[in-house]
Design a protein around this motif. Structure first.
Motif, PDB file in Angstrom:
ATOM      1  N   PHE A  76       6.999  -9.156  -2.149  1.00  0.00           N
ATOM      2  CA  PHE A  76       5.766  -8.969  -2.923  1.00  0.00           C
ATOM      3  C   PHE A  76       4.812  -8.036  -2.181  1.00  0.00           C
ATOM      4  O   PHE A  76       4.236  -7.124  -2.773  1.00  0.00           O
ATOM      5  N   ALA A  77       4.671  -8.237  -0.888  1.00  0.00           N
ATOM      6  CA  ALA A  77       3.772  -7.397  -0.091  1.00  0.00           C
ATOM      7  C   ALA A  77       4.255  -5.942  -0.086  1.00  0.00           C
ATOM      8  O   ALA A  77       3.449  -5.009  -0.199  1.00  0.00           O
ATOM      9  N   PHE A  78       5.563  -5.753   0.025  1.00  0.00           N
ATOM     10  CA  PHE A  78       6.130  -4.405   0.037  1.00  0.00           C
ATOM     11  C   PHE A  78       5.876  -3.723  -1.307  1.00  0.00           C
ATOM     12  O   PHE A  78       5.437  -2.573  -1.370  1.00  0.00           O
ATOM     13  N   GLY A  79       6.099  -4.441  -2.399  1.00  0.00           N
ATOM     14  CA  GLY A  79       5.844  -3.897  -3.724  1.00  0.00           C
ATOM     15  C   GLY A  79       4.371  -3.620  -3.960  1.00  0.00           C
ATOM     16  O   GLY A  79       4.001  -2.636  -4.608  1.00  0.00           O
ATOM     17  N   HIS A  80       3.523  -4.474  -3.411  1.00  0.00           N
ATOM     18  CA  HIS A  80       2.078  -4.269  -3.527  1.00  0.00           C
ATOM     19  C   HIS A  80       1.672  -2.957  -2.849  1.00  0.00           C
ATOM     20  O   HIS A  80       0.884  -2.178  -3.396  1.00  0.00           O
ATOM     21  N   GLY A  81       2.223  -2.711  -1.665  1.00  0.00           N
ATOM     22  CA  GLY A  81       1.924  -1.466  -0.953  1.00  0.00           C
ATOM     23  C   GLY A  81       2.390  -0.244  -1.719  1.00  0.00           C
ATOM     24  O   GLY A  81       1.673   0.765  -1.813  1.00  0.00           O
ATOM     25  N   PHE A  82       3.586  -0.322  -2.307  1.00  0.00           N
ATOM     26  CA  PHE A  82       4.120   0.773  -3.109  1.00  0.00           C
ATOM     27  C   PHE A  82       3.206   1.032  -4.303  1.00  0.00           C
ATOM     28  O   PHE A  82       2.851   2.175  -4.603  1.00  0.00           O
ATOM     29  N   GLY A  83       2.782  -0.032  -4.965  1.00  0.00           N
ATOM     30  CA  GLY A  83       1.878   0.105  -6.099  1.00  0.00           C
ATOM     31  C   GLY A  83       0.529   0.687  -5.702  1.00  0.00           C
ATOM     32  O   GLY A  83      -0.057   1.479  -6.448  1.00  0.00           O
ATOM     33  N   THR A  84       0.047   0.307  -4.528  1.00  0.00           N
ATOM     34  CA  THR A  84      -1.220   0.854  -4.040  1.00  0.00           C
ATOM     35  C   THR A  84      -1.106   2.359  -3.851  1.00  0.00           C
ATOM     36  O   THR A  84      -2.000   3.120  -4.258  1.00  0.00           O
ATOM     37  N   VAL A  85      -0.008   2.810  -3.258  1.00  0.00           N
ATOM     38  CA  VAL A  85       0.206   4.247  -3.057  1.00  0.00           C
ATOM     39  C   VAL A  85       0.212   4.968  -4.403  1.00  0.00           C
ATOM     40  O   VAL A  85      -0.466   5.994  -4.582  1.00  0.00           O
ATOM     41  N   LEU A  86       0.959   4.437  -5.365  1.00  0.00           N
ATOM     42  CA  LEU A  86       1.040   5.090  -6.678  1.00  0.00           C
ATOM     43  C   LEU A  86      -0.311   5.096  -7.389  1.00  0.00           C
ATOM     44  O   LEU A  86      -0.673   6.079  -8.049  1.00  0.00           O
ATOM     45  N   ALA A  87      -1.077   4.021  -7.246  1.00  0.00           N
ATOM     46  CA  ALA A  87      -2.396   3.954  -7.878  1.00  0.00           C
ATOM     47  C   ALA A  87      -3.342   4.989  -7.288  1.00  0.00           C
ATOM     48  O   ALA A  87      -4.091   5.647  -8.026  1.00  0.00           O
ATOM     49  N   VAL A  88      -3.315   5.151  -5.973  1.00  0.00           N
ATOM     50  CA  VAL A  88      -4.172   6.146  -5.328  1.00  0.00           C
ATOM     51  C   VAL A  88      -3.798   7.546  -5.814  1.00  0.00           C
ATOM     52  O   VAL A  88      -4.673   8.348  -6.165  1.00  0.00           O
ATOM     53  N   LEU A  89      -2.504   7.834  -5.874  1.00  0.00           N
ATOM     54  CA  LEU A  89      -2.061   9.154  -6.335  1.00  0.00           C
ATOM     55  C   LEU A  89      -2.472   9.414  -7.779  1.00  0.00           C
ATOM     56  O   LEU A  89      -2.934  10.505  -8.114  1.00  0.00           O
TER      57      LEU A  89
END
Length: 156
Positions: A76-89
């Motif tokens: 979940f934490a790994f997916g959260h980080g991936f989602g954060t990156v995509l949201a910022v972009l």
């Protein structure tokens, strides 16, 4: 000048900026912070600050997925980080390409099942200016980001 950016989205990942001609502009470890739960997570504001220096840059991000043997909390934490990156972009409007690890690793000549640090030597060879930033095995996230940026630069 539109930079090419490579992002390895993990907590030990990195963000690498290349000029269109392949010159290395910057290597930055993934900005992180400690959440209220005490766990490290991707620092969205820190990542946005980095990317604002290169408006319009095209970004290549590793399309990550579940990792074998990983527990639910870690996944979940790994997916959260991936989602954060995509949201910022998305928020900054950067053109973004997601690339499966098998695709860019095959392009770089890294065999399937190779250890994480295998990318370090390959990245230093492909982008020699990155060599000083890739001196330790733990720099595999930086190496992955270098290779993702170079993949994006050469696969427009």
């Amino acid at each position: 000048m539109t930079a090419r950016v490579g992002i390895d989205p993990g907590l030990t990942g990195a963000v690498v900026f290349l000029a269109p001609d392949g010159d290395l502009l910057a290597v930055v470890d993934m900005p992180t912070l400690t959440s209220t739960t005490g766990r490290r997570e991707v620092n969205a504001a820190g990542l946005a600050d980095l990317l604002r220096h290169y408006p319009g840059a095209t970004v290549t991000v590793e399309r990550v997925g579940p990792r074998p043997g990983e527990g639910a909390v870690g996944a979940f934490a790994f997916g959260h980080g991936f989602g954060t990156v995509l949201a910022v972009l998305a928020t900054l409007g950067h053109p973004t390409r997601l690339v499966q690890p098998a695709v860019w690793k095959r392009w770089a000549g890294i065999p399937a099942g190779a250890p994480k640090d295998a990318a370090v030597a390959v990245a230093a060879r492909m982008v020699p200016q990155a060599g000083p930033f890739l001196t330790l095995k733990k720099h595999h996230g930086r190496a992955d980001a270098v290779l993702l940026a170079e993949y994006g630069r050469t696969h427009q």
